[in-house]
Enzyme design. Sequence first.
Site, PDB file in Angstrom:
ATOM      1  N   GLU A 118       6.820  54.222 -14.912  1.00 18.35           N
ATOM      2  CA  GLU A 118       7.469  53.467 -13.830  1.00 18.35           C
ATOM      3  C   GLU A 118       8.230  54.442 -12.937  1.00 18.35           C
ATOM      4  O   GLU A 118       8.454  55.601 -13.327  1.00 18.35           O
ATOM      5  CB  GLU A 118       8.419  52.415 -14.416  1.00 18.35           C
ATOM      6  N   HIS A 231      15.980  45.399  -5.787  1.00 23.23           N
ATOM      7  CA  HIS A 231      14.616  45.796  -6.150  1.00 23.23           C
ATOM      8  C   HIS A 231      13.743  45.771  -4.894  1.00 23.23           C
ATOM      9  O   HIS A 231      13.791  44.805  -4.132  1.00 23.23           O
ATOM     10  CB  HIS A 231      14.051  44.842  -7.202  1.00 23.23           C
ATOM     11  N   ARG A 277      14.388  52.998  -7.391  1.00 18.70           N
ATOM     12  CA  ARG A 277      14.458  51.749  -6.619  1.00 18.70           C
ATOM     13  C   ARG A 277      15.372  51.819  -5.401  1.00 18.70           C
ATOM     14  O   ARG A 277      15.040  51.287  -4.345  1.00 18.70           O
ATOM     15  CB  ARG A 277      14.970  50.632  -7.528  1.00 18.70           C
ATOM     16  N   HIS A 338      18.752  42.473  -7.688  1.00 15.39           N
ATOM     17  CA  HIS A 338      18.019  42.499  -8.946  1.00 15.39           C
ATOM     18  C   HIS A 338      18.907  42.784 -10.156  1.00 15.39           C
ATOM     19  O   HIS A 338      18.734  42.173 -11.204  1.00 15.39           O
ATOM     20  CB  HIS A 338      16.925  43.568  -8.860  1.00 15.39           C
ATOM     21  N   ARG A 373      20.089  52.077 -11.601  1.00 11.60           N
ATOM     22  CA  ARG A 373      19.448  52.040 -12.920  1.00 11.60           C
ATOM     23  C   ARG A 373      18.010  52.521 -12.855  1.00 11.60           C
ATOM     24  O   ARG A 373      17.249  52.111 -11.981  1.00 11.60           O
ATOM     25  CB  ARG A 373      19.469  50.612 -13.451  1.00 11.60           C
TER      26      ARG A 373
END
Length: 486
Positions: A118, A231, A277, A338, A373
């Site tokens: 990711e 997000h 992100r 998010h 994060r």
Amino acid sequence: MQVNEVENYDVIIVGGGVAGLNTALHLDSRLRVLLLCKRESTLCNSSLAQGGMVSVYDEANDSCALHIEDTMIAGRGENNREAVTVLSRESHLAADELIALGVDFDRDEQGNYHLTLEGGHSRHRILHHKDSTGREIVDKMLAAVRQRENVELLDNALVCDIKQIAGGYSLNVLQGGEHRTLSARFCVLATGGLGRLYQYTTNSAIATGDGIAMAYQMGARIRNLSYIQFHPTAFHNDKRECFLISEAVRGSGAYLLNCHGKRFMDRYDERLELAPRDVVSQAIMKEQEATGSKDFYLDISHKDSDYLRGRFPMIYTNLLERGFDLTKEPIPIYPCQHYLMGGIDVDLYSRTTLDGLYAVGECSHTGVHGRNRLASNSLLEGIVFGRRAALDINERAGQSGEELRPYPFKPDVYTADIPKGTRTEIRSIMQRSHFVLPNRQLAEEGFIRINDIRFLLEHGQFRQNADYVEARSLATCAYLILREIM
Ligand SMILES: Cc1cc2nc3c(=O)[nH]c(=O)nc-3n(C[C@H](O)[C@H](O)[C@H](O)COP(=O)(O)OP(=O)(O)OC[C@H]3O[C@@H](n4cnc5c(N)ncnc54)[C@H](O)[C@@H]3O)c2cc1C
């Protein structure tokens, strides 16, 4: 289930997502434990998690040092390195424990766990169950908690207020239209995030920041509440709860396109679509300014369609229901709220600044995420630090405590509901002033209005129902966020 005769517990856990559930699973079986969920136990952000959970599982190709580095880079170095180290070192144990509970992580053709990639990760290290990892974990954890004789699980039990008392905490709990006072020596807040503070969010309806607001009212330290993650790839429509298109889709090779159908990330970051992100969301906002259009797309139609249907069955089906086939066409996306990186400040054993009060999961601030994060570190954080809270309580619970004298909460005598539109107004202030690129002037104006709303809710004579409790929590969190950025 109704509340039974016993009104005092050793531990009350508020919240039944992964963080609260894992705390319950690690508490000593001699402790009387109550776990409360304000709605049905599967309605939580944990159940919505798609992409997966980080684990440094493949030690031949990965290491804690690399995971720590990736986490710190994504968090722009504002992370607590000690907490990140704990997170990473305990990730293998966390995965093993989930597997022992029966969590069915996907495997590759050789039978090894399939580790996916990711954004922001330098290695393939995300364990997943297709694209509905959270639901799989929550289901297996819930089943295990239900086997525990020392744990009572109460659904549809809203904690309206918490007060510190001598030797513990008293909670005012609304269930089935009645208020009850329940007390415990230890209270664990596992109430999740605050996405419902925004007009558009991926979060479930329970995410109204209740635990954070209650901890603040009791005097616990709150940190970095303005560190909110937006997000970049939520499905773009006008629904409040936005359907998320997981990071793993970009990890599998999806492109981001602007309104002209052109890739644009190369103008903003050399990691392109796999940048963290915050970088991608900010790039989208800058590209919007450059093109004058809010139209953006995620395109993975160049990949094999059988692979896509097998790898992302839930996302594929959900998008089809919304009229888009991800195997054939670009999907409209736009950033939305998010995740919350800040929260109730805790140490490495999830202890808040108040004795006997713990906070775990998204409502807590362990410092692992820094400013932003890294994908799939959140389920892991809830699981690792939930276990640590339990270990600390187990150790302290042996010491004799004072007899608990419940707090005399005021009876709920008022009949008036809060003014219509209160929550809508809070959401619209936050969406305008503290979105991807915060607007200081609007934040200052918003703060004045939020302060008025907060005063009204604190001192007005309103019925203490869910609408009231949640609006009060939202107003308190909005107040803390805007105050922090001014
Ligand atoms: C769409 C989506 C996808 C995601 N994907 C991933 C992913 O792939 N990987 C990853 O690591 N993270 C992911 N995340 C983030 C992650 O799911 C959450 O941060 C994490 O699960 C939070 O867990 P939690 O236990 O802290 O809170 P939650 O799971 O949100 O649980 C909160 C609990 O608190 C209870 N509660 C709240 N207030 C009260 C009250 N007043 N009284 C009683 N009970 C209360 C609720 O009923 C609920 O049981 C995703 C999040 C979303 C929204």
